[in-house]
Motif scaffolding. Structure first.
Motif, short mmCIF file in Angstrom:
data_model
loop_
_atom_site.label_atom_id
_atom_site.label_comp_id
_atom_site.label_asym_id
_atom_site.label_seq_id
_atom_site.Cartn_x
_atom_site.Cartn_y
_atom_site.Cartn_z
N ALA A 110 0.82 -1.21 0.00
CA ALA A 110 0.00 0.00 0.00
C ALA A 110 0.86 1.26 0.00
CB ALA A 110 -0.94 0.00 1.20
N SER A 111 2.01 1.22 0.67
CA SER A 111 2.88 2.40 0.71
C SER A 111 3.49 2.67 -0.65
CB SER A 111 3.97 2.22 1.76
OG SER A 111 4.92 1.22 1.37
N ILE A 112 3.76 1.60 -1.40
CA ILE A 112 4.32 1.75 -2.75
C ILE A 112 3.24 2.25 -3.71
CG2 ILE A 112 5.36 0.49 -4.67
CD1 ILE A 112 6.50 -1.45 -2.51
N ALA A 113 2.06 1.68 -3.59
CA ALA A 113 0.95 2.10 -4.45
C ALA A 113 0.57 3.55 -4.21
CB ALA A 113 -0.26 1.20 -4.21
N ALA A 114 0.63 3.99 -2.96
CA ALA A 114 0.28 5.37 -2.64
C ALA A 114 1.24 6.35 -3.29
CB ALA A 114 0.27 5.56 -1.13
N MET A 115 2.55 6.00 -3.31
CA MET A 115 3.52 6.89 -3.93
C MET A 115 3.35 6.91 -5.44
SD MET A 115 5.61 9.09 -3.10
CE MET A 115 6.52 10.21 -4.17
N ALA A 116 3.03 5.77 -6.02
CA ALA A 116 2.78 5.73 -7.46
C ALA A 116 1.60 6.62 -7.83
CB ALA A 116 2.53 4.29 -7.91
N ALA A 117 0.56 6.58 -7.02
CA ALA A 117 -0.61 7.42 -7.28
C ALA A 117 -0.26 8.90 -7.16
CB ALA A 117 -1.73 7.06 -6.31
N GLU A 118 0.62 9.22 -6.20
CA GLU A 118 1.02 10.61 -6.01
C GLU A 118 1.82 11.14 -7.19
OE1 GLU A 118 3.64 13.28 -2.83
OE2 GLU A 118 2.68 11.41 -2.18
N LEU A 119 2.60 10.26 -7.83
CA LEU A 119 3.47 10.68 -8.93
C LEU A 119 2.82 10.49 -10.31
CD1 LEU A 119 7.00 9.40 -7.86
CD2 LEU A 119 6.03 11.67 -7.61
N ALA A 120 1.61 10.01 -10.34
CA ALA A 120 0.98 9.69 -11.63
C ALA A 120 0.88 10.90 -12.54
CB ALA A 120 -0.40 9.09 -11.39
N ALA A 121 0.66 12.08 -11.97
CA ALA A 121 0.50 13.28 -12.80
C ALA A 121 1.83 13.78 -13.34
CB ALA A 121 -0.18 14.39 -11.99
N THR A 122 2.92 13.52 -12.62
CA THR A 122 4.26 13.93 -13.06
C THR A 122 5.20 12.73 -12.90
OG1 THR A 122 4.76 14.78 -10.84
CG2 THR A 122 3.96 16.36 -12.50
N PRO A 123 5.04 11.72 -13.73
CA PRO A 123 5.75 10.45 -13.52
C PRO A 123 7.25 10.56 -13.79
CG PRO A 123 4.57 10.42 -15.60
CD PRO A 123 4.15 11.67 -14.90
N PRO A 124 8.03 9.73 -13.13
CA PRO A 124 9.47 9.71 -13.37
C PRO A 124 9.80 9.01 -14.69
CG PRO A 124 8.88 8.01 -11.81
CD PRO A 124 7.63 8.79 -12.08
N ASP A 125 10.92 9.37 -15.28
CA ASP A 125 11.42 8.61 -16.42
C ASP A 125 12.60 7.73 -16.01
OD1 ASP A 125 13.21 10.66 -16.05
OD2 ASP A 125 12.99 11.53 -18.05
N LEU A 126 12.94 7.77 -14.71
CA LEU A 126 13.95 6.89 -14.14
C LEU A 126 13.47 6.41 -12.78
CD1 LEU A 126 16.79 5.57 -13.94
CD2 LEU A 126 17.61 7.76 -13.00
N VAL A 127 13.41 5.11 -12.60
CA VAL A 127 13.08 4.50 -11.31
C VAL A 127 14.23 3.58 -10.94
CG1 VAL A 127 11.49 3.04 -10.01
CG2 VAL A 127 10.60 4.60 -11.76
N ILE A 128 14.81 3.80 -9.75
CA ILE A 128 15.91 2.98 -9.27
C ILE A 128 15.51 2.33 -7.95
CG2 ILE A 128 18.31 2.91 -8.52
CD1 ILE A 128 18.91 5.30 -10.24
N VAL A 129 15.61 1.03 -7.89
CA VAL A 129 15.40 0.30 -6.64
C VAL A 129 16.78 -0.01 -6.07
CG1 VAL A 129 14.32 -1.67 -5.53
CG2 VAL A 129 13.29 -0.69 -7.59
N ALA A 130 17.17 0.76 -5.07
CA ALA A 130 18.51 0.63 -4.49
C ALA A 130 18.46 0.02 -3.10
CB ALA A 130 19.19 2.00 -4.45
N SER A 131 17.38 -0.65 -2.80
CA SER A 131 17.24 -1.28 -1.49
C SER A 131 17.57 -2.76 -1.60
CB SER A 131 15.81 -1.10 -0.98
OG SER A 131 14.89 -1.58 -1.93
N GLY A 132 17.80 -3.38 -0.47
CA GLY A 132 18.11 -4.80 -0.45
C GLY A 132 18.79 -5.16 0.86
N VAL A 133 18.98 -6.45 1.07
CA VAL A 133 19.55 -6.89 2.34
C VAL A 133 20.49 -8.07 2.11
CG1 VAL A 133 17.63 -8.48 2.82
CG2 VAL A 133 18.96 -7.55 4.72
N LEU A 134 21.58 -8.08 2.84
CA LEU A 134 22.51 -9.20 2.86
C LEU A 134 22.51 -9.83 4.26
CD1 LEU A 134 24.68 -10.93 1.51
CD2 LEU A 134 26.34 -9.14 2.01
#
Length: 241
Positions: A59-83
């Motif tokens: 839901a937190s991801i979907a909410a941010m996508a909805a917020e950016l829908a009017a001015t969408p990014p042309d670059l999305v980087i997923v820089a998270s992760g765990v070792l």
């Protein structure tokens, strides 16, 4: 291609981490409009807009996508992760150390979380212009390049991520001819993720976060739709599947 004018708007997930923060900062230095995502949503850099997200909370991801829908990014980087997990459990050295809960947590953060970001953000990418969706992967996620074994959960979660990126590239290519989906292997970067494993590294193998960010953005600048679905290291060389 002018690296400083490649992207206009970027969303960086994991901007509080070493590599993610360096990527967000370098993009802001280039004049890119940056949304910087972290679990807290706090961002000290006034050039960026912070937002909160949790890889385990769709839901937190979907909410941010909805917020950016009017001015969408042309670059999305997923820089998270765990070792190493928050409870201190690190990569398994043997199959005897496999723990179901720890493996599930690794997949949740390294594979399922990025997939959920793709689910909600790939549809936002411009259809006719160049756009990039990139996720940090790892060379140890390569099946054909695996010579040492071990690190079962981490390797498997990154290999699964690489497969998903290939799937996403195929599907997105049907509607977004100029889009690129790619995995990125940053090398060994001086961050909290790699800190427990730095003691035996050869001289010169450890990279500072800002240098790693510059390397990765140079790779992204040079990718074309023909490259979509592959994983590239910090030098721009394709990582074997």
């Amino acid at each position: 291609m002018n690296a400083h004018t490649t992207f206009r708007r970027a969303a960086v997930f994991g901007a509080s981490g070493g590599i993610g923060g360096a990527l967000a900062g370098t993009l802001a230095d280039r004049g890119v409009d940056v949304w910087a995502g972290s679990r807290s949503g706090f961002c000290r850099d006034k050039r960026m807009r912070g937002f909160a997200f949790d890889l385990a909370d769709e839901a937190s991801i979907a909410a941010m996508a909805a917020e950016l829908a009017a001015t969408p990014p042309d670059l999305v980087i997923v820089a998270s992760g765990v070792l190493t997990l928050d409870d201190g459990k690190g990569p398994e050295r043997s199959f005897k150390q496999i723990d179901a809960d720890a493996m599930e947590a690794a997949f949740r953060l390294n594979t399922i979380g990025p997939a959920l970001i793709a689910k909600h953000f790939l549809p936002l990418l411009p259809r006719r212009d160049r756009a990039v969706f990139a996720a940090l992967s790892a060379r140890v996620g390569s099946i054909s390049d695996n010579r040492l074994g071990g690190w079962h959960s981490y390797r498997a979660s990154k290999a699964a991520l690489n497969m998903l990126l290939k799937n996403f590239a195929i599907e997105l290519g049907r509607t977004h001819e100029q889009a690129v989906v790619a995995g990125l292997h940053p090398g060994t970067v001086d961050t909290g993720l790699s800190e427990p494993f730095q003691s035996n590294l050869p001289d010169g193998q450890l990279t500072a976060p800002n240098a790693a960010a510059a390397n990765l953005l140079k790779v992204l600048d040079g990718l074309t739709p023909r490259d979509s679905g592959s994983v590239f290291d910090w030098k721009g060389d394709e990582v074997p599947a």
